[in-house]
Design a protein around this motif. Structure first.
Motif, mmCIF file in Angstrom:
data_model
loop_
_atom_site.group_PDB
_atom_site.id
_atom_site.type_symbol
_atom_site.label_atom_id
_atom_site.label_comp_id
_atom_site.label_asym_id
_atom_site.label_seq_id
_atom_site.Cartn_x
_atom_site.Cartn_y
_atom_site.Cartn_z
ATOM 1 N N CYS A 1 39.801 -23.843 -8.724
ATOM 2 C CA CYS A 1 39.509 -22.940 -9.842
ATOM 3 C C CYS A 1 39.522 -21.471 -9.428
ATOM 4 C CB CYS A 1 38.149 -23.290 -10.439
ATOM 5 S SG CYS A 1 38.056 -24.957 -11.116
ATOM 6 N N GLY A 2 39.217 -21.201 -8.169
ATOM 7 C CA GLY A 2 39.240 -19.833 -7.675
ATOM 8 C C GLY A 2 37.966 -19.069 -7.951
ATOM 9 N N THR A 3 37.613 -18.908 -9.208
ATOM 10 C CA THR A 3 36.466 -18.087 -9.569
ATOM 11 C C THR A 3 35.373 -18.915 -10.237
ATOM 12 O OG1 THR A 3 37.420 -17.530 -11.721
ATOM 13 C CG2 THR A 3 37.913 -16.044 -9.871
ATOM 14 N N MET A 4 34.173 -18.382 -10.230
ATOM 15 C CA MET A 4 33.029 -19.084 -10.783
ATOM 16 C C MET A 4 33.173 -19.310 -12.276
ATOM 17 S SD MET A 4 30.098 -20.448 -9.875
ATOM 18 C CE MET A 4 29.515 -19.596 -8.399
ATOM 19 N N ASP A 5 33.680 -18.308 -12.999
ATOM 20 C CA ASP A 5 33.768 -18.474 -14.443
ATOM 21 C C ASP A 5 34.691 -19.633 -14.817
ATOM 22 O OD1 ASP A 5 35.938 -16.999 -13.490
ATOM 23 O OD2 ASP A 5 36.176 -15.862 -15.343
ATOM 24 N N VAL A 6 35.816 -19.753 -14.109
ATOM 25 C CA VAL A 6 36.738 -20.855 -14.377
ATOM 26 C C VAL A 6 36.098 -22.183 -13.990
ATOM 27 C CG1 VAL A 6 38.967 -21.880 -13.790
ATOM 28 C CG2 VAL A 6 38.776 -19.404 -14.110
ATOM 29 N N ALA A 7 35.441 -22.238 -12.836
ATOM 30 C CA ALA A 7 34.839 -23.485 -12.357
ATOM 31 C C ALA A 7 33.761 -23.979 -13.315
ATOM 32 C CB ALA A 7 34.273 -23.288 -10.962
ATOM 33 N N VAL A 8 32.886 -23.085 -13.748
ATOM 34 C CA VAL A 8 31.817 -23.486 -14.662
ATOM 35 C C VAL A 8 32.399 -23.941 -15.992
ATOM 36 C CG1 VAL A 8 29.828 -22.660 -15.988
ATOM 37 C CG2 VAL A 8 30.040 -22.072 -13.572
ATOM 38 N N ALA A 9 33.365 -23.210 -16.505
ATOM 39 C CA ALA A 9 33.975 -23.584 -17.785
ATOM 40 C C ALA A 9 34.618 -24.962 -17.704
ATOM 41 C CB ALA A 9 35.000 -22.536 -18.205
ATOM 42 N N ARG A 10 35.346 -25.246 -16.629
ATOM 43 C CA ARG A 10 36.009 -26.535 -16.481
ATOM 44 C C ARG A 10 34.985 -27.653 -16.302
ATOM 45 N NH1 ARG A 10 39.054 -27.991 -18.483
ATOM 46 N NH2 ARG A 10 40.087 -29.412 -17.004
ATOM 47 N N ALA A 11 33.923 -27.406 -15.517
ATOM 48 C CA ALA A 11 32.908 -28.428 -15.304
ATOM 49 C C ALA A 11 32.146 -28.738 -16.589
ATOM 50 C CB ALA A 11 31.934 -27.979 -14.216
ATOM 51 N N VAL A 12 31.815 -27.710 -17.349
ATOM 52 C CA VAL A 12 31.112 -27.910 -18.620
ATOM 53 C C VAL A 12 31.985 -28.709 -19.584
ATOM 54 C CG1 VAL A 12 30.206 -26.735 -20.653
ATOM 55 C CG2 VAL A 12 29.641 -25.885 -18.366
ATOM 56 N N ALA A 13 33.271 -28.383 -19.625
ATOM 57 C CA ALA A 13 34.182 -29.083 -20.531
ATOM 58 C C ALA A 13 34.331 -30.559 -20.169
ATOM 59 C CB ALA A 13 35.552 -28.409 -20.515
ATOM 60 N N ASP A 14 34.288 -30.867 -18.871
ATOM 61 C CA ASP A 14 34.476 -32.251 -18.410
ATOM 62 C C ASP A 14 33.191 -33.072 -18.436
ATOM 63 O OD1 ASP A 14 37.116 -31.645 -17.910
ATOM 64 O OD2 ASP A 14 36.870 -31.424 -15.739
ATOM 65 N N ALA A 15 32.036 -32.426 -18.386
ATOM 66 C CA ALA A 15 30.770 -33.126 -18.182
ATOM 67 C C ALA A 15 30.412 -34.028 -19.358
ATOM 68 C CB ALA A 15 29.652 -32.119 -17.934
ATOM 69 N N GLU A 16 29.821 -35.173 -19.015
ATOM 70 C CA GLU A 16 29.346 -36.135 -20.001
ATOM 71 C C GLU A 16 27.864 -36.384 -19.787
ATOM 72 O OE1 GLU A 16 31.720 -39.495 -19.068
ATOM 73 O OE2 GLU A 16 33.583 -38.638 -19.862
ATOM 74 N N ALA A 17 27.207 -36.982 -20.781
ATOM 75 C CA ALA A 17 25.782 -37.276 -20.659
ATOM 76 C C ALA A 17 25.519 -38.076 -19.385
ATOM 77 C CB ALA A 17 25.298 -38.057 -21.882
ATOM 78 N N GLY A 18 24.500 -37.646 -18.629
ATOM 79 C CA GLY A 18 24.176 -38.284 -17.356
ATOM 80 C C GLY A 18 24.758 -37.579 -16.154
ATOM 81 N N ASP A 19 25.653 -36.617 -16.393
ATOM 82 C CA ASP A 19 26.267 -35.865 -15.295
ATOM 83 C C ASP A 19 25.354 -34.721 -14.847
ATOM 84 O OD1 ASP A 19 28.451 -37.483 -15.433
ATOM 85 O OD2 ASP A 19 29.833 -35.976 -16.220
ATOM 86 N N VAL A 20 25.592 -34.264 -13.615
ATOM 87 C CA VAL A 20 24.923 -33.084 -13.060
ATOM 88 C C VAL A 20 26.004 -32.101 -12.620
ATOM 89 C CG1 VAL A 20 23.477 -32.196 -11.200
ATOM 90 C CG2 VAL A 20 22.903 -34.375 -12.275
ATOM 91 N N VAL A 21 25.994 -30.907 -13.190
ATOM 92 C CA VAL A 21 26.890 -29.841 -12.730
ATOM 93 C C VAL A 21 26.140 -29.100 -11.628
ATOM 94 C CG1 VAL A 21 28.104 -27.730 -13.335
ATOM 95 C CG2 VAL A 21 28.055 -29.646 -14.950
ATOM 96 N N LEU A 22 26.645 -29.238 -10.405
ATOM 97 C CA LEU A 22 25.924 -28.768 -9.216
ATOM 98 C C LEU A 22 26.721 -27.718 -8.462
ATOM 99 C CD1 LEU A 22 23.703 -29.084 -6.948
ATOM 100 C CD2 LEU A 22 25.176 -30.876 -5.989
ATOM 101 N N LEU A 23 26.124 -26.552 -8.275
ATOM 102 C CA LEU A 23 26.672 -25.561 -7.347
ATOM 103 C C LEU A 23 26.047 -25.805 -5.991
ATOM 104 C CD1 LEU A 23 28.196 -22.944 -6.560
ATOM 105 C CD2 LEU A 23 26.148 -21.675 -7.264
ATOM 106 N N ALA A 24 26.835 -26.298 -5.049
ATOM 107 C CA ALA A 24 26.399 -26.497 -3.658
ATOM 108 C C ALA A 24 27.605 -26.167 -2.795
ATOM 109 C CB ALA A 24 25.912 -27.923 -3.429
#
Length: 467
Positions: free
Chosen positions: A415-438
């Motif tokens: 993704c390169g940048t944080m804004d792209v990474a967060v947007a893509r992760a939010v779009a893909d996430a389903e109930a029960g998922d954890v979007v984790l920055l590590a």
């Protein structure tokens, strides 16, 4: 402020005028010394000069004439990969080199302590991972238990900026390897070693030098009690070196994941339960699983370390349990920053190396993992033990493609940048998922610090969730 003792009427040089350097200069002046200051950054020199400090280029010949000591900031290399030229000049001039931690320990006790019923005590925490959370947790427990406590060092205030402690007070210090490596005085009452994993290898010329810097807190300091994480051989070595036998309760061994047996004093966590054992029997147990501020085995290890440290001061298990339940956690360390539609968002920007990132991966399941940045030595292979918890990796950083290639067996997206990474992760996430920055990497390719990276993640998540 802790006025520095022992240099009244003398000139003391201070190299590096960031937080710790300026603090040292002020404390030296408060103790009657003349601080001679230098920093390669003109703005830093201007700030010090504005406070009335003498400015002298310490790289010049004869700069150390009439100087009693050189105090350096933690970020300045004093040996590896090469000594700073100013430090080399101090050596040549026969001027002892120290840092603010050394000044703190030589200056803390005063004649006022003779009037106290209970002398102030210092708990010092070091290790590769978890030392910030452990230090903050110790401080939190002490305050909840009715102690007056101050948190300082590598977290909170500079060590010389704190208030002089009063009767029965406790000072909790987080100390990095940069700080323990050079300090000429290290005398905590309780010293804590959380764990060891490869980090700062260039600064210490390898893992052995890095461990030696940590070990100084115990070998040089001679603490009354030592809390030692024994999940790595280095911790087992320190515990063995300090102990006079199996029943020596000056050493409290801690672990996350293994039961510790024997007649000594131990605190360990298994399957979410913390247990304290003394003289071959269990004396206390705490269920850590409901505590949101301490998720995962790595935080359970932090809980064990904090528990043992305050038990060494006599805090009761029930008081510790109550305080653990109110601990909110620290920013950028397994910090829950949002929950929506069954998806949890966690900021662990402090996971700057492979070991700490792996611990974060093992703490959660169904992870949409945002990772990447300025990669450290050693590669990423060790992360594979946590890949079973990851649904997809979203890689940031200037070398995102190269980082992603190393995550063998994972679905990845550069993704390169944080804004792209967060947007893509939010779009893909389903109930029960954890979007984790590590990130498993340093931040300096895109950010000034891991804090700035974490703040960016929080801001992007907040914007995406419409909070």
């Amino acid at each position: 402020m802790i006025p520095v003792q022992g240099f009244d009427g003398q000139q003391v040089a201070v190299l590096g005028l960031g937080r710790s350097g300026l603090s040292a200069a002020r404390a030296l002046r408060e103790g009657g010394a003349t601080a001679i200051c230098w920093d390669d950054n003109p703005k830093a020199r201007e700030t010090a000069e504005g406070e009335g400090f003498d400015i002298r280029d310490l790289s010049k010949d004869s700069a150390f004439d009439h100087i009693s000591r050189l105090i350096i900031s933690p970020g300045i290399p004093h040996l590896y990969p090469a000594p700073n030229p100013v430090i080399a000049k101090a050596w040549d001039a026969g001027v002892p080199v120290d840092n603010d931690i050394g000044l703190f320990f030589r200056s803390l006790a005063t004649g006022d302590w003779d009037r106290f019923d209970t002398a102030p005590r210092v708990i010092a925490v070091t290790g590769s991972n978890g030392k910030s959370t452990t230090s903050a947790l110790i401080h939190h427990i002490l305050e909840e238990a009715g102690f007056r406590s101050q948190l300082a060092g590598n977290i909170g205030r500079g060590v010389l900026d704190i208030d002089p402690p009063g009767d029965g007070d406790v000072i909790v210090l987080e100390l990095s390897s940069y700080q323990t490596d050079l300090a000429r005085a290290l005398t905590p009452d309780v010293a804590v070693f959380t764990n060891l994993s490869p980090d700062h290898l260039d600064r210490h010329a390898g893992l052995g030098g890095y461990f030696a810097a940590k070990r100084r807190l115990f070998a040089e300091g001679g603490p009354d009690r030592a809390v030692i994480g024994v999940d790595e051989n280095e911790g087992r070595y320190i515990a063995n070196q300090l102990s006079e036998g199996a029943t020596d309760d000056r050493v409290i061994q801690i672990s996350s994941g293994q039961k510790l047996s024997g007649p000594g004093w131990s605190v360990f966590a298994r399957k979410g339960f913390l247990a304290e054992w003394r003289k071959g029997r269990q004396v206390a147990s705490i269920d850590l699983r409901p505590i949101k501020g301490l998720p995962g085995a790595h935080n359970h290890q932090n809980a064990c370390a904090a528990y043992a440290a305050v038990r060494a001061l006599g805090v009761a298990p029930r008081a510790i349990e109550a305080a653990l339940g109110t601990f909110a956690g620290l920013p950028h360390r397994s910090q829950i920053v949002g929950e929506k539609d069954g998806v949890t968002y966690v900021n662990d920007s402090k996971a700057t190396n492979v070991d700490s990132a792996l611990k974060a991966l093992l703490a959660f399941k169904n992870i949409r993992w945002i990772c990447g940045g300025l990669q450290k030595e050693g590669g990423l292979e060790a992360l594979s033990a946590g890949f079973g918890h990851v649904r997809k990796a979203y890689v940031i950083g200037r070398e995102a493609d190269a980082f992603a290639v190393q995550l063998t067996g994972l679905e990845t997206e550069a993704c390169g940048t944080m804004d792209v990474a967060v947007a893509r992760a939010v779009a893909d996430a389903e109930a029960g998922d954890v979007v984790l920055l590590a990130p498993a990497a340093a931040s300096f390719d895109q950010y000034d610090s891991f804090e700035k990276r974490g703040e960016d993640f929080v801001a992007r998540v907040t914007a995406q969730l419409g909070n």
